[in-house]
Enzyme design. Sequence first.
Site, PDB file in Angstrom:
ATOM      1  N   PRO A  16       0.792  -1.147   0.101  1.00  0.00           N
ATOM      2  CA  PRO A  16       0.074   0.074  -0.145  1.00  0.00           C
ATOM      3  C   PRO A  16       0.864   1.300   0.220  1.00  0.00           C
ATOM      4  O   PRO A  16       2.280   1.334   0.519  1.00  0.00           O
ATOM      5  CB  PRO A  16      -0.808  -0.264   1.330  1.00  0.00           C
ATOM      6  CG  PRO A  16       0.120  -1.003   2.066  1.00  0.00           C
ATOM      7  CD  PRO A  16       0.995  -1.839   1.264  1.00  0.00           C
ATOM      8  N   SER A 265       7.460   4.477   9.107  1.00  0.00           N
ATOM      9  CA  SER A 265       7.710   3.539   8.061  1.00  0.00           C
ATOM     10  C   SER A 265       6.076   2.740   8.007  1.00  0.00           C
ATOM     11  O   SER A 265       5.405   2.873   8.747  1.00  0.00           O
ATOM     12  CB  SER A 265       8.688   2.470   8.211  1.00  0.00           C
ATOM     13  OG  SER A 265       8.366   1.298   8.991  1.00  0.00           O
ATOM     14  N   LYS A 266       6.274   2.176   6.767  1.00  0.00           N
ATOM     15  CA  LYS A 266       4.952   1.167   6.538  1.00  0.00           C
ATOM     16  C   LYS A 266       4.746   0.101   7.613  1.00  0.00           C
ATOM     17  O   LYS A 266       3.582  -0.028   7.863  1.00  0.00           O
ATOM     18  CB  LYS A 266       5.245   0.224   4.923  1.00  0.00           C
ATOM     19  CG  LYS A 266       4.821   1.317   4.011  1.00  0.00           C
ATOM     20  CD  LYS A 266       4.926   0.128   2.742  1.00  0.00           C
ATOM     21  CE  LYS A 266       4.731   1.144   1.401  1.00  0.00           C
ATOM     22  NZ  LYS A 266       4.822   0.173   0.353  1.00  0.00           N
ATOM     23  N   ARG A 267       5.796  -0.465   8.182  1.00  0.00           N
ATOM     24  CA  ARG A 267       5.723  -1.254   8.966  1.00  0.00           C
ATOM     25  C   ARG A 267       5.202  -0.732  10.503  1.00  0.00           C
ATOM     26  O   ARG A 267       4.519  -1.525  11.424  1.00  0.00           O
ATOM     27  CB  ARG A 267       7.138  -1.962   9.339  1.00  0.00           C
ATOM     28  CG  ARG A 267       7.627  -2.748   8.407  1.00  0.00           C
ATOM     29  CD  ARG A 267       8.892  -3.597   8.755  1.00  0.00           C
ATOM     30  NE  ARG A 267       9.936  -2.338   8.509  1.00  0.00           N
ATOM     31  CZ  ARG A 267      10.426  -2.065   7.807  1.00  0.00           C
ATOM     32  NH1 ARG A 267      10.196  -2.301   6.483  1.00  0.00           N
ATOM     33  NH2 ARG A 267      11.414  -1.012   7.722  1.00  0.00           N
TER      34      ARG A 267
END
Length: 517
Positions: A16, A265-267
């Site tokens: 995403p 971050s995405k995480r």
Amino acid sequence: MEREVRVRFAPSPTGPLHIGGVRTALYNYLLARKLGGKMLLRIEDTDQNRFVPGAEQYIMDSLRWCGIEIDEGIEQGGPHAPYRQSERKPMYRQYADQLIRDGYAYYAFDTPEELDAMRARLTAAKVPNPQYNSITRTQMRNSLTLPETEVQQLLDAGAPYVIRLKVPRKEEVRFNDLIRGWVVVHSSSIDDKVLMKSDGMPTYHLANIVDDHLMEITHVIRGEEWLPSAPLHVLLYRYLGWESTMPQFAHLPLLLKPDGTGKLSKRDGDKLGFPVFPLEFHGTDAETGQPTVSSGYRESGYLPEAFINFLAFLGWNPGTQQEIFSMDELIEAFSIERVSKSPARFDQNKVRWYNEQYLRAKPDAELAQYLLEALSKQGIGNVPADKAEQIAGLVKERATFPADLAKEAQLFFQRPTGYDEQVISKKWNAQVAGALAAFAQELPAAADTTPDGIKALLTQVVEGQGMKLGQVLQALRVAVTGAAAGPDLMAIMSILGPQETAQRIQAAVEQLAGSAA
Ligand code: GLU
């Protein structure tokens, strides 16, 4: 003649889109619109191993929700179609061949084992950053070290190879970044990057430069994480003979976590208590294979205008006090010169604040529409439109998200099921109860049921009992709504109407008869 401004947002569909990516797209879009140029969406999917199904659609849906319009792209088409790199595969090879012919690139036949051995050798020799570069290439199996006949034999036999850029040993590579000023990097710190993989796919570096050139991109606006790649890109432009039309670079500042401890971050997913994605994303856990859901700004009740206004300010400011900007105003005010070099910290309170501002600025009729839908889902129907509008107008001051409107509106459809105990113990007494009962008696015959009219009546009754308005107000609020705080009480009573208000007061007086302080 001035070139037409052409910018691109070039995400890889590896998952995403993160809010940092949305900001990159936004700044590109603002610049394109400001300068009357074109905004391209190019999908960089040369790394097939990292391809995530649905990511491409997600990216397009996100941009659409944000109001970032694409002029040329995989949906729109355009003069440089296709805009998906995997569909452009046959176009890249000739440029790698050209680089080899001109002595700027070479074939490398090293096996994975040979590369590992090289790294192990360098690590043992305490080389800090083992790389395939101008020094180490001399000990490897490539078209610079092998005799020409052997190279030809290997190629003819179909031996696997990659094509690497021949980075000069001692040269200063410099370029003028629109945000950072002159960036100077010594070529000795750049490795001989792979341009073409053994499967014939270009790497990001080659495909990106070839496409930016062919698509006539004038400005490359992207995240700071690409800054280390920029010198390599400058070399590629030079070696391909495209330096005179090389785009201008602008590397955007990092987005940090709210506490400033590192990159957002995405995480981070939902760990920090706020979404990092524009839209909810349904994915799969890489380790367990289980389905995952990451929350999105849209589904959390954020308005796209608020989200965009907030994002615009993460790394840019107009240099004035103004904080609320529509997309058109952002386009008008935006300039790359005012983008900051220093990292921008994500501020959860600020994005909520923006949402509140945008929600409250919406016409009451629009909010009423939302409220009516939410109420009917709860089984509360038959609410007249004008009443819904009045309620929406009143409760919006206490709402951050549209869903809060329905929560705050409950008091109009539900009689109190209990009374705030603190207020009762402090403010409820026989005298107060008497004054409120008298007010309830007068109410149904009230001539003026506007908030002001009700207030005048209340004042008259309370003062007639020898009391002051301030002595009864909190008790009255609790009697009518059950709660110690809420929207303007006179407005609540006006919307409830004299009958309902009087009944609620009477019920409270009866129920609280024993609780007199
Ligand atoms: N495909 C790269 C990314 O995923 C694009 C970087 C660039 O804009 O050059 O961010």
